[in-house]
Enzyme design. Structure first.
Site, PDB file in Angstrom:
ATOM      1  N   TYR A 155       4.270   5.087  11.325  1.00  0.00           N
ATOM      2  CA  TYR A 155       4.583   3.671  11.530  1.00  0.00           C
ATOM      3  C   TYR A 155       5.477   3.051  10.461  1.00  0.00           C
ATOM      4  O   TYR A 155       5.748   1.863  10.519  1.00  0.00           O
ATOM      5  CB  TYR A 155       3.285   2.852  11.674  1.00  0.00           C
ATOM      6  CG  TYR A 155       2.259   3.069  10.580  1.00  0.00           C
ATOM      7  CD1 TYR A 155       2.351   2.395   9.373  1.00  0.00           C
ATOM      8  CD2 TYR A 155       1.196   3.949  10.775  1.00  0.00           C
ATOM      9  CE1 TYR A 155       1.405   2.589   8.386  1.00  0.00           C
ATOM     10  CE2 TYR A 155       0.247   4.149   9.787  1.00  0.00           C
ATOM     11  CZ  TYR A 155       0.356   3.466   8.589  1.00  0.00           C
ATOM     12  OH  TYR A 155      -0.574   3.664   7.620  1.00  0.00           O
ATOM     13  N   HIS A 198      -3.469   4.517   4.730  1.00  0.00           N
ATOM     14  CA  HIS A 198      -4.689   3.688   4.774  1.00  0.00           C
ATOM     15  C   HIS A 198      -5.865   4.422   4.128  1.00  0.00           C
ATOM     16  O   HIS A 198      -6.545   3.906   3.249  1.00  0.00           O
ATOM     17  CB  HIS A 198      -4.985   3.337   6.234  1.00  0.00           C
ATOM     18  CG  HIS A 198      -6.311   2.693   6.464  1.00  0.00           C
ATOM     19  ND1 HIS A 198      -6.628   1.443   5.984  1.00  0.00           N
ATOM     20  CD2 HIS A 198      -7.407   3.133   7.134  1.00  0.00           C
ATOM     21  CE1 HIS A 198      -7.873   1.143   6.348  1.00  0.00           C
ATOM     22  NE2 HIS A 198      -8.356   2.142   7.043  1.00  0.00           N
ATOM     23  N   ARG A 206       0.886  -1.176   0.000  1.00  0.00           N
ATOM     24  CA  ARG A 206       0.000   0.000   0.000  1.00  0.00           C
ATOM     25  C   ARG A 206       0.916   1.217   0.000  1.00  0.00           C
ATOM     26  O   ARG A 206       1.450   1.587   1.030  1.00  0.00           O
ATOM     27  CB  ARG A 206      -0.869  -0.051   1.267  1.00  0.00           C
ATOM     28  CG  ARG A 206      -2.085   0.840   1.243  1.00  0.00           C
ATOM     29  CD  ARG A 206      -2.701   0.921   2.628  1.00  0.00           C
ATOM     30  NE  ARG A 206      -1.886   1.748   3.502  1.00  0.00           N
ATOM     31  CZ  ARG A 206      -1.723   1.546   4.810  1.00  0.00           C
ATOM     32  NH1 ARG A 206      -2.310   0.539   5.413  1.00  0.00           N
ATOM     33  NH2 ARG A 206      -0.964   2.356   5.512  1.00  0.00           N
TER      34      ARG A 206
END
Lengths: 366, 461
Positions: free
Chosen positions: B369, B360, B356
């Site tokens: 992160y 998100h 990805r």
């Protein structure tokens, strides 16, 4: 090694299926003593006979015929393609039923016990209840989730929950719960016919109760639409004038027994069987309470935030000026369902109902 | 009812017979036919029906070869299917179920075709190169998919759309998931699979209906054989199993592709769906896009399995892993999976390794992160540039074709921009209209109440 074996013609096959159906009809014809369980079993068989899209699956519903024998004989009669056991996974059962309903089937599934249905709650609340709405009506889910529920059978932990409020609280689910043998048959047929998903709650303690019923005539009445629908229609289980007892499922028989006892004391109580919690019949219930001026709502489920609470609220909103006393509730305690030796203290009893009726401020009228 | 010996050893003989759907009434019915033909002497032989009520239903009669007495054998259709297909490939069922030792990959990061011996293939796990026409058609969808992702993200930033979970970087998986399916095959997508839904033919603005903030799914799932995009994780995999089961009972050869991500494989419904599909021997492809993160949580905290594809063997189904940024390999692996499933060999699990590349959703901050270096390493493996290089080098992508493809991607982007610019206010009355097939008394009362409120607001304006 391969002898020439004559193939049965389609005609022969049909005769065989016809024979099975005919045999069942003959056996079911005439008024006879029929159990609640037999009525449900016959309703399933008749629905499967009537529509080949109706399938039945769950845990132990195949060869065994269900732990309560509600699916007895269905696999034998309709084959393993139409009544079958699944792996032991409730979310899987409901989820697969959703897909089958999406693809032209009318699945009827069995959750073995009330509290065993909880693993399936996400599928029920997030998908069964919402698919029709989410797709603007393009993807209806005609499916029935059968749940044996409630106590009174001396069942152990996790086998006696009254879980109806969870489902009734979820928009998009219809919630049916019959209390008579005749309604068991008719309401299950109606649930299977419904274009909407129905949570069909079967009071376990009634499975072995009997009534004099002609199942074949019920089948004909249902299939020719000669009986009025029960959906959204409460039944007046006992006509009366002095106060209204409102109950459903396992509590109706207790309410009727209380009404008989009250009659000996000179009070003529009306008993209403809600039958379908969703959709709810405000009209019949309000009409009764306006007539009697007093009401007690009876339900086995813990009373806090319950269907009984909802009924009380609705009655007071609609009948306030006709009420001679606050509407009272007789429900289970706000405790986990107790062990068999203690369940008699938990369940609404005739005495507790009569106490509630006594508390309906009669002295102020007198 | 023709009988033929299927297998024979000193314990048991298995005889298979075909029958017409209309013939099937009961086991007793068949036993009577066998008895009357003098084939068996026992009253209740063991007869198993295979392929249920499917298009080519078969029965299995098992009995002892000498005494011709019934032999109690539990036949597992799924296991039989597994044995048959693995023997067809000349490998053991275990080798068929276990993924190849490495992922299947055909293009390297520069778009050069790996030599045939270095594509990860093994005996029984061979993948022929898809046809040039299929590759070019897929590339067109890839370009459109990237354009859709970037256009939608821009529309979200401009406040013209509520939310958009982008599949930027995963477009090869999206395209292959749609193109491996036939018209009557079903797809069960997640919220991140909008590009796959469009590639299966759903009009772009219909796909975007709920993302722009409307209350419903937009398109009709039946029309496109595409279910609503699932937000809860893996619940849709079970719906896929149900659709496949219903089709199988009716004898249709529908294949169902069910999509989920790496994080979703931790959910209980993932397990239940794979197990149900395997037990009922259903034609479902479970397609896991392993994009390395479930919002912020890396795969290492979801699973310590050798790979997600290895989970397949635990259910008795075949698993394979594939480079998820390699459209050629994806088309090959998914194409074969669909073919195997359609032939009645049961479900398969395909894990695609991808990334990805963006956050998100627009509400997420991926810098909290993961390191930029990690993202850059994956950008170097961008599925689009690899595919373009390969096609150009192979002489399959002319300038004219590239221009045409760019123009069609632009046209889709314009459709999205124009669509999002039009102000459409959902009708509040519709809130009540579809809860049930017809509104209950209570819903009608509530609809009237809201209508009254709105009428009074109008009056005071």
């Amino acid at each position: 090694m391969s002898p020439s074996i004559s193939t049965s013609s389609p005609a022969n096959g049909n005769v065989s299926a016809e024979t099975a159906a005919q045999a069942a009809r003959t056996a079911n014809t005439g008024v006879q003593s029929v159990t609640f369980a037999k009525a449900l079993n016959t309703a399933l068989a008749d629905a499967m006979e009537h529509d080949s899209a109706v399938l039945m699956f769950g845990e132990d519903v195949g060869v065994l015929g269900g732990v309560f024998r509600i699916t007895d004989g269905l696999t034998k009669r309709f084959g393993t393609g139409r009544c079958f056991d699944t792996p032991l996974a409730e979310s899987g059962i409901v989820g697969m039923a959703i897909g089958m309903a999406m693809n032209g089937m009318r699945p009827v599934i069995e959750m073995q016990f009330d509290a065993f249905a909880y693993p399936a709650f996400e599928q029920i609340a997030s998908h069964v209840a919402k698919m029709h709405n989410r797709t603007k009506g393009k993807m209806p889910l005609p499916m029935v989730i059968r749940i044996p529920y409630a106590g009174g059978i001396g069942g152990v932990e996790h086998h006696c929950d009254s879980s109806e409020a969870y489902y009734a609280h979820t928009p998009g689910l219809k919630v049916f719960t019959p209390s008579t043998v005749k309604d068991a048959y008719l309401m299950l047929r109606e649930a299977i016919d419904s274009p909407d998903p129905v949570v069909f709650m079967e009071p376990k303690k009634l499975y072995w109760t009997k009534e004099q019923v002609d199942l074949e005539s019920l089948r004909l009445s249902h299939e020719t639409s000669m009986v009025p629908p029960t959906e959204g229609k409460a039944a007046i289980a006992r006509a009366g004038t002095d106060a209204t007892l409102i109950a459903y499922g396992p509590s109706v028989s207790t309410a009727l027994a209380a009404a008989e006892a009250a009659a000996l004391e000179g009070r003529n109580l009306e008993v209403i069987d809600v039958r379908t919690i969703v959709p709810f019949d405000d009209a019949t219930i309000s009409e009764s309470v306006r007539k009697t001026g007093r009401a007690v709502v009876i339900s086995e489920a813990p009373g806090f935030a319950s269907v009984a609470s909802e009924i009380v609220a609705r009655v007071q909103e609609r009948c306030f000026h006709s009420l001679a006393a606050p509407v009272l509730r007789v429900t289970g305690f706000d405790t986990p369902f107790p062990p068999p030796k203690l369940e008699k203290y938990f369940l609404p009893s005739v005495d507790r109902i009569l106490d509630a009726v006594d508390a309906l401020q009669w002295e102020e009228v007198a | 009812m023709p009988l033929s010996a299927l297998s024979k050893n000193h314990h048991v003989v298995t005889v298979t017979f075909s029958f017409c759907l209309q013939d099937y009434r009961s086991h007793a019915h068949f036993s009577r036919i066998f008895r009357e033909a003098g084939y068996i002497s026992v009253a209740k032989p063991i007869i198993e029906l295979r392929n249920g009520l499917g298009s080519n239903p078969q029965g299995l009669l098992r009995c002892h070869p000498k005494s011709r007495k019934a032999w109690t054998v539990t036949i597992n259709e799924s296991r039989e299917a597994m044995e048959q297909v693995s023997s067809k490939f000349g490998i053991t069922p275990e080798d068929y179920m276990l993924p190849a030792r490495t992922e299947i990959h055909m293009l390297d990061v520069n778009g050069k075709l790996h030599p045939a011996g270095q594509q990860g293939a093994e005996p029984g796990h061979e993948y022929p190169l898809p046809s040039p026409a299929a590759l070019l058609a897929a590339y067109e969808q890839l370009v459109i998919g990237r354009r859709v992702n970037d256009q939608n993200s821009a529309l979200v930033r401009q406040g013209r759309m509520a939310v958009y979970p982008s599949s930027h970087g995963q477009e090869a998986c999206q395209v292959a998931a749609a193109l491996c399916l036939g018209e009557d095959d079903w797809m069960f997508p997640t919220y991140r699979d909008s590009v796959a839904v469009m590639a299966k033919g759903v009009a772009p603005m219909e796909v975007m209906t709920s993302f722009r903030g409307d209350w419903h799914s937009g398109y009709d799932p039946n029309q496109y054989k595409v279910s609503v995009q699932a937000t809860p994780l893996t619940t849709q995999l079970l719906h896929a199993v149900g659709v496949a089961h219903a089709a199988k009972l009716r004898g249709e050869d529908t294949v169902v592709l069910a999509m989920c991500g790496d994080g979703a494989t931790s959910e209980g419904d993932f397990h239940e769906a794979l197990n149900f599909a395997a037990v009922f021997n259903l034609p479902v492809i479970f397609f896991v896009q392993n994009n390395q993160y479930a919002i912020s949580v890396p795969l290492s905290q979801q699973s310590v399995a050798p790979s997600l594809a290895h989970k397949a063997v635990g259910y008795g189904m075949a698993g394979e892993r594939v480079d998820g940024n390699d459209l050629v390999a994806l088309l090959a692996v998914l194409g074969r999976a669909v073919r195997l499933a359609r032939e009645g060999n049961g479900p398969l699990l395909v894990e695609a390794h991808t990334y990805r590349m963006q956050a998100h959703t627009n509400a997420d901050d991926a810098t909290r992160y993961r390191e930029d270096a990690e993202v850059q390493a994956w950008i170097a493996k961008d599925p689009l540039t690899r595919m373009r290089s390969y096609l150009a080098d192979a002489g399959l992508l002319t300038e004219a074709a590239e221009e045409r493809i760019t123009a069609s991607a632009e046209a889709v982007a314009k459709t999205l921009r124009d669509g999002m610019n039009s102000e459409e206010t959902p009708d509040p009355a519709e809130l009540f209209a579809y809860v049930f097939s017809s509104p209950t008394t209570q819903l009608t009362e509530q609809a009237h109440m809201l209508a009254d409120e709105l009428a009074r607001e109008e009056d005071t304006k």
